[in-house]
Motif scaffolding. Structure first.
Motif, short mmCIF file in Angstrom:
data_model
loop_
_atom_site.label_atom_id
_atom_site.label_comp_id
_atom_site.label_asym_id
_atom_site.label_seq_id
_atom_site.Cartn_x
_atom_site.Cartn_y
_atom_site.Cartn_z
N ARG A 185 40.81 33.06 36.74
CA ARG A 185 40.79 33.57 38.12
C ARG A 185 40.26 32.48 39.07
NH1 ARG A 185 37.64 36.13 41.77
NH2 ARG A 185 38.58 37.88 42.90
N ASN A 186 39.20 31.77 38.61
CA ASN A 186 38.67 30.68 39.44
C ASN A 186 39.75 29.64 39.72
OD1 ASN A 186 36.32 31.98 38.30
ND2 ASN A 186 35.17 30.28 39.14
N ASP B 208 47.77 38.68 52.46
CA ASP B 208 48.46 39.59 51.54
C ASP B 208 47.63 40.87 51.42
OD1 ASP B 208 50.09 40.69 49.68
OD2 ASP B 208 49.77 39.19 48.13
N ILE C 258 45.15 28.11 44.99
CA ILE C 258 45.56 28.65 46.29
C ILE C 258 44.94 27.82 47.42
CG2 ILE C 258 45.27 30.64 47.86
CD1 ILE C 258 45.41 32.43 45.33
N PHE D 161 44.42 31.44 53.44
CA PHE D 161 44.88 32.61 52.68
C PHE D 161 43.83 33.72 52.70
CE2 PHE D 161 47.16 28.99 50.98
CZ PHE D 161 48.45 29.47 50.79
N TYR E 4 47.49 36.56 39.38
CA TYR E 4 46.18 36.77 39.98
C TYR E 4 45.98 38.26 40.28
CZ TYR E 4 42.50 36.95 43.40
OH TYR E 4 41.36 37.28 44.06
N ASP F 106 42.21 41.45 47.41
CA ASP F 106 40.91 41.60 46.70
C ASP F 106 39.99 40.41 47.02
OD1 ASP F 106 41.95 39.57 45.25
OD2 ASP F 106 41.45 40.40 43.29
N PHE F 107 40.24 39.78 48.11
CA PHE F 107 39.38 38.74 48.72
C PHE F 107 39.44 37.38 48.04
CE2 PHE F 107 37.00 42.86 48.28
CZ PHE F 107 37.51 43.46 49.42
N ALA F 108 39.74 37.35 46.73
CA ALA F 108 39.83 36.08 45.98
C ALA F 108 38.62 35.18 46.20
CB ALA F 108 41.12 35.33 46.34
N LEU F 109 37.45 35.78 46.11
CA LEU F 109 36.22 34.99 46.24
C LEU F 109 35.71 34.60 44.84
CD1 LEU F 109 34.32 37.10 48.93
CD2 LEU F 109 35.67 35.02 49.30
N ILE F 110 34.92 33.56 44.79
CA ILE F 110 34.24 33.21 43.54
C ILE F 110 32.95 34.03 43.56
CG2 ILE F 110 33.27 31.35 42.13
CD1 ILE F 110 36.30 31.01 42.61
N GLU F 111 32.95 35.08 42.78
CA GLU F 111 31.90 36.11 42.88
C GLU F 111 30.50 35.57 42.57
OE1 GLU F 111 32.30 39.62 43.50
OE2 GLU F 111 34.33 39.15 44.19
N VAL G 53 42.25 30.70 42.24
CA VAL G 53 41.67 30.59 43.60
C VAL G 53 41.65 29.12 44.04
CG1 VAL G 53 39.57 30.92 44.97
CG2 VAL G 53 40.29 32.70 43.36
N MET H 144 43.41 37.42 50.86
CA MET H 144 44.01 38.24 49.80
C MET H 144 43.42 39.65 49.84
SD MET H 144 45.68 35.67 48.68
CE MET H 144 46.42 36.05 47.11
#
Lengths: 395, 219
Positions: free
Chosen positions: A301-302, B164, A308, B88, A391, B92-97, A305, B90
């Motif tokens: 997932r990282n 998105d 992207i 971008f 993703y 679901d935010f596409a953050l590094i949690e 990201v 997204m």
């Protein structure tokens, strides 16, 4: 590059606990792998020593240790009218070298003719040697090639000696310090780790005067070390007569047979150790690759990201490789640090293993291959299909 | 015209069957437009958005971005374009949690070849998340996460914003706030392309593009 380093640090931080487990696993793997390689190295090395021996028409004879000190091989030969070509002997001497009493093993002319040990530097005795100095082959790190040593004989007279060759400290010599028997005959009985500082020829007058130092050693209450001999012959009939007579005074075996048996032992040992090593390597690759692969999956997932936001696939691959390399490097360093502890070395490794930097390098190469394979597979997987769809599906 | 798509075709192979997701789509988007792309699930909206955002390549057709042919660019050039020209957002935010809000916002700058200064605090202040800069992303609410994602999309000052389903994971109040922010960004000169299922979101856009079975239906 800044982005790659920052992301690598993020990913290492993210899997800190996983990484600790992986580092420990890698360190243990390196230690075990080094031992396995050491065992194979040992077997190969002793094989090389056995191969240097001219094995034609030679009998190995090891006298009973309880024989009277007056017992002489030559007397048995004379009394029984045995047709012997020559007798090769090794003698264990204590000699005053630079005012230190050091153990030296002397090989007589016959032994020097039949044995031609592989030396790390310099030359063997049968090459041209300056007659005015005593030639020595060093078997430890303490004395280097061309070192000059002053030897004092029992009368206190000084003689010049020079190191004309060296044997690798992990190497093997013809020790002749174990007995062979008819039921267990293998060259392993006359190949040994060096147990003296030097090998020297001892047949000349000066050596015999030096060997008298041995009497002084006996006076100190130390038992005489019994060493084996070689007896060379011309015909099969002579060999049978020699074997029959000397069987009464010790263990006797044909060296050709001993070496043949030893080579069989070596092949078997290499096969067994090779199989164990291969199984261990597969299990390790699966284990380390599995944990590393799991981390990679968790990091997917990282990476999507990062992709992207502007990282290309090559940079993703490099980041993944750096992350793996960091863990491998820490695991390897941990293993090297552990190796510096004598207790760890004594626990894991026996004297029948040759541990050298090469073992560690091979272990590191093996780990790097796993690392590169996992990273490459991961990057190939990353390139398949639509990243955004994956993703979204959290694949 | 800043985005020009000509006869874009894209197919995926699933279980050995070829599935055409985009079927010769042609589309122009002008500078400073706010465009909504709508359609049912599987209609090809996200694939179109991926191609526009240089996250994926088309099988056929031509894509011109600011007059440059995207199809002729290398992976490295495409990643630079993604980094510098696109922001971008997204669903679901596409953050590094595991990382802080600040780290997440700054992430695109680490991949940027530009040496310009980035004002993270100013953007965070504008979006009302300045106090959260040192907070881990995993501890934020949905609205805060999406504002962090918007801040991240803006940090490199891109010309285009790709969103998105930006309000898909938010409650109505937060969804409205986020849409207001997006409209504000459009007013500041950003070209914004939103994929959405939500009619209310689409209605706030200047233009709505409907896509069905890989074809543009109507605008």
């Amino acid at each position: 590059m800044k982005g790659i380093l920052i992301c690598t640090a993020d990913l290492i931080k993210k899997h800190f606990k996983h990484s600790i487990v992986l580092i420990i696993q890698i360190a243990v793997t390196v230690m075990i792998f080094v031992g396995f390689i050491g065992k194979v190295q040992y077997i190969r090395s002793t094989k090389d020593v056995a191969n240097t021996f001219n094995k034609d028409n030679v009998i190995y004879y090891y006298p009973f240790t309880f024989l009277d000190s007056e017992f002489k091989t030559e007397d048995v030969i004379k009394q029984n009218n045995l047709n012997v070509k020559s007798v090769g002997e090794a003698d264990y001497m204590m000699i005053n070298c630079d005012d230190q009493l050091l153990p030296i093993v002397g090989y007589n002319d016959t032994l020097l003719e039949y044995a031609n040990l592989e030396i790390a530097s310099g030359k063997w005795f049968n090459d041209s040697v300056d007659k005015n100095v005593i030639p020595l082959i060093s078997t430890t790190d303490q004395y280097k090639l061309n070192d000059h040593i002053t030897i004092k004989d029992r009368a206190g007279e000084s003689h010049d000696a020079v190191v004309i060759g060296t044997i690798d400290k992990d190497g093997y010599v013809l020790g002749f310090n174990r007995s062979a028997s008819k039921s267990i005959i293998s060259a392993e009985f006359f190949v040994s780790k060096p147990y003296s500082y030097f090998i020297a020829p001892y047949n000349s007058e000066i050596y015999s005067s030096l060997s008298e130092q041995y009497d002084m050693f006996v006076e100190m209450g130390m038992p005489k070390m019994t060493l084996g001999k070689i007896i060379t012959y011309d015909s099969k009939e002579d060999a049978e007569a020699i074997e029959k007579e000397f069987d009464k005074y010790g263990s006797v075996a044909d060296i050709k047979l001993m070496i043949t048996n030893y080579k069989k032992d070596i092949k078997f040992n290499i096969l067994i150790n090779g199989i164990i090593l291969a199984v261990f390597a597969i299990l390790t690759a699966t284990g380390i690759g599995g944990i590393n692969g799991l981390q990679s999956r968790l990091d997917r997932r990282n990476y999507i990201v990062y992709y992207i936001l502007g990282m290309n696939q090559k940079q993703c691959a490099l980041t993944e490789l750096l992350r793996s390399l960091f863990v491998v490097a820490l695991g390897f360093i941990t293993a090297v640090i552990l190796y510096t502890f004598e207790s760890v070395r004594n626990f894991l490794y026996s004297s029948e293993m040759i541990i050298s930097p090469l073992n560690f390098i091979l272990a590191l190469v093996f780990l790097l291959l796993i690392c590169c394979f996992v990273s490459m597979k991961y990057v190939i997987d990353l390139g398949k299909g639509s990243l955004i769809e994956r993703y979204k599906n959290q694949d | 015209m800043s985005i020009q798509l000509k006869n874009i075709k894209k197919s995926f192979v699933n279980n050995k069957a070829k599935n055409t997701v985009l079927n010769k789509i042609s589309l122009d988007i002008n500078d400073n437009e706010l465009v909504a792309i709508m359609g049912r699930s599987g209609a090809g909206k996200s694939t179109l958005l991926n191609i526009i955002g240089c996250l994926d390549n088309s099988d056929e057709g031509e894509y011109l971005l600011d007059g440059k042919n995207i199809n002729e660019m290398s992976n490295s050039e495409l990643s630079t374009i993604r980094n510098e020209k696109f922001g971008f957002i997204m669903q679901d935010f596409a953050l590094i949690e595991d990382e802080t809000v600040k780290h997440n916002i700054m992430l695109p700058t680490y991949f940027s070849k530009n040496k310009k200064k980035y004002d993270c605090e100013k953007i965070a202040k504008t979006l009302g998340i300045k106090k959260l800069l040192d907070t881990k992303a995993s501890l934020l609410s949905g609205g805060e996460k999406q504002r962090t994602a918007i801040a991240r999309a803006l940090i490199n000052d891109p010309k285009y914003i790709i969103a998105d389903e930006p309000t898909g994971a938010l409650d109505s109040k937060n969804a409205e706030l986020i849409m207001d922010t997006i409209i504000e960004l459009n007013k500041l000169g950003k070209t914004i392309i939103i994929v959405t299922h939500d009619e209310n979101v689409a209605k706030k856009c200047q233009r709505i593009i409907y896509i069905s079975d890989g074809n543009l239906k109507a605008e």
